[in-house]
Design a protein around this motif. Structure first.
Motif, PDB file in Angstrom:
ATOM      1  N   VAL A   1      28.617 -41.937 -85.134  1.00  0.00           N
ATOM      2  CA  VAL A   1      28.613 -41.789 -83.677  1.00  0.00           C
ATOM      3  C   VAL A   1      29.935 -41.232 -83.142  1.00  0.00           C
ATOM      4  N   PRO A   2      31.112 -41.713 -83.618  1.00  0.00           N
ATOM      5  CA  PRO A   2      32.357 -41.132 -83.103  1.00  0.00           C
ATOM      6  C   PRO A   2      32.441 -39.625 -83.283  1.00  0.00           C
ATOM      7  N   ALA A   3      32.025 -39.130 -84.453  1.00  0.00           N
ATOM      8  CA  ALA A   3      32.068 -37.689 -84.696  1.00  0.00           C
ATOM      9  C   ALA A   3      31.117 -36.943 -83.769  1.00  0.00           C
ATOM     10  N   ARG A   4      29.917 -37.516 -83.525  1.00  0.00           N
ATOM     11  CA  ARG A   4      28.969 -36.882 -82.602  1.00  0.00           C
ATOM     12  C   ARG A   4      29.529 -36.849 -81.184  1.00  0.00           C
ATOM     13  N   LEU A   5      30.161 -37.941 -80.758  1.00  0.00           N
ATOM     14  CA  LEU A   5      30.742 -37.977 -79.424  1.00  0.00           C
ATOM     15  C   LEU A   5      31.879 -36.974 -79.293  1.00  0.00           C
ATOM     16  N   GLU A   6      32.654 -36.812 -80.352  1.00  0.00           N
ATOM     17  CA  GLU A   6      33.734 -35.819 -80.322  1.00  0.00           C
ATOM     18  C   GLU A   6      33.164 -34.417 -80.153  1.00  0.00           C
ATOM     19  N   ALA A   7      32.104 -34.120 -80.904  1.00  0.00           N
ATOM     20  CA  ALA A   7      31.503 -32.786 -80.831  1.00  0.00           C
ATOM     21  C   ALA A   7      30.936 -32.516 -79.436  1.00  0.00           C
ATOM     22  N   LEU A   8      30.246 -33.501 -78.865  1.00  0.00           N
ATOM     23  CA  LEU A   8      29.680 -33.316 -77.531  1.00  0.00           C
ATOM     24  C   LEU A   8      30.779 -33.305 -76.475  1.00  0.00           C
ATOM     25  N   GLY A   9      31.790 -34.125 -76.682  1.00  0.00           N
ATOM     26  CA  GLY A   9      32.904 -34.147 -75.740  1.00  0.00           C
ATOM     27  C   GLY A   9      33.627 -32.820 -75.675  1.00  0.00           C
TER      28      GLY A   9
END
Length: 392
Positions: free
Chosen positions: A300-308
């Motif tokens: 999830v952290p990596a996905r949030l970084e990508a979307l962020g």
């Protein structure tokens, strides 16, 4: 006069009149039969009305498959390659859609019914049909070999947490945890792969929200069904053929904050709107939820970084926002035809950045194990789990 000729006469009459309601279909059928000296019994007339309705208002030869309550997805790979998913398993049907041209025509008509354009200039479409069915279609040459159609049925009935326990989606200890997180107004992120059951779990969670609270739900396509009595929905809108009129999910999140919400819920977080969601959940709007595509809770952290990054947020900004915005992560998994809640995680900051630490995990059989983050989750939200739960 054959039934097919009569059906064609009805279609022609409706096309000329520009009407296609079920009542109009019945009238057109009666008039066409009378003009040709035919008398139809109630059963025959009803079958013909359904056939014309499916062809003009529904998914044509695919409508019978969508009407099957056990079917969740209908997939068309070619005129005689129609597959359905039942109980999490794909099987091929004997439906014959005719020619490749017929499949293309069906896809174009379905797209038009969903208010979208599908042609050589716009060879792919993602739309919602009037009954809520999700449509995705791709035309050649983008679709190599022929038109591809994917339909996902949306069922009117919403599951409860109890029903999800009965069907094996939720282990009983995890159902208790989920209920407590909702009632104590934790901000929850539901993640998983496509078709893992994120929306189903989210709908069951919203049904737990007290009836005197107002939920503002934001979706790209209105597919979530919940039994909550005070749920209002806003749906994103694509641009028209002139490129105007587009309304983004992020715009709707900002509107939701001005609608006196008790809870803000985003049906699917998939782009720059992640920044608006985290902002909303960091400004006193607790008890919110969102779903996110991710392979595992730890991802999830990596996905949030990508979307962020799409929202112009730095990695550090995403970590700071997410750690405050989200309290827990619920990860759904799909295996051997079963969709189930596999993990409950805690979102927290570390020296390395952002992480989701496992508090509880479960397998497809319902065996549940506590993880290292369990004491933190239990202490903060006043949780208790049955003694049968193991310790990792």
């Amino acid at each position: 006069m054959s039934d097919e000729e009569l059906l064609e006469a009805v279609r022609a009459r409706l096309g000329a009149a520009g009407a296609a309601s079920e009542a109009a279909i019945a009238r057109a059928l009666e008039e066409a039969a009378r003009e040709r000296g035919r008398v139809l019994g109630s059963a025959a007339a009803g079958a013909m009305v359904r056939s014309v309705r499916d062809a003009m208002l529904g998914a044509g030869p695919l409508q019978a498959l969508l009407d099957d309550r056990a079917v969740t997805d209908v997939l068309v790979n070619g005129p005689r390659e129609v597959w359905v998913e039942r109980g999490g398993r794909l099987s091929r049907t004997d439906v014959d859609l005719g020619t490749p041209a017929d499949v293309r025509a069906l896809a174009v008509r379905l797209a038009a019914a969903g208010g979208a354009r599908l042609d050589d200039a716009e060879p792919a479409v993602d739309a919602r049909l009037p009954d809520g069915t999700r449509l995705h279609a791709v035309l050649p040459p983008i679709a190599d070999g022929g038109t591809l159609i994917s339909l996902r049925a949306v069922r009117a009935a919403a599951f409860t947490l109890e029903a999800l326990v009965e069907c094996g989606t939720l282990a009983p200890p995890l159902a208790s945890v989920v209920r407590t997180l909702v009632l104590r107004r934790a901000n929850v992120l539901v993640c998983g792969a496509t078709g893992a059951g994120k929306t189903t779990l989210l709908a069951a969670m919203l049904a737990v929200v007290p009836s005197d609270e107002r939920i503002v739900l934001i979706e790209e396509a209105g597919e979530l069904r919940s039994g909550h009595p005070h749920l209002v929905r806003m749906v994103a809108r694509r641009a028209n053929v002139d490129g105007a009129g587009r309304v983004e999910l992020g715009d709707l999140v900002r509107h939701a904050m001005r609608m006196r919400p008790d809870r803000i819920v985003l049906g699917e977080c998939r782009g720059a709107e992640v920044g608006d969601v985290m902002t909303a959940l960091n400004t006193g709007h607790d008890g919110g939820c969102a779903t996110l595509h991710a392979n595992a809770a730890a991802d999830v952290p990596a996905r949030l970084e990508a979307l962020g990054a799409l929202a112009g947020l730095s990695r550090a900004a995403v970590h700071a926002q997410a750690a405050s915005a989200f309290d827990a992560v619920l990860h759904m998994r799909r295996a051997r035809g079963l969709r189930y809640l596999a993990e409950v995680g805690v979102v927290r900051r570390t020296t390395g950045g952002l992480e989701v630490a496992t508090a509880l995990s479960a397998d497809a059989g319902g065996a549940t194990v506590r993880g290292t983050a369990w004491p933190e989750l239990a202490r903060r939200w006043g949780l208790a789990v049955e003694r049968t739960v193991g310790v990792a």
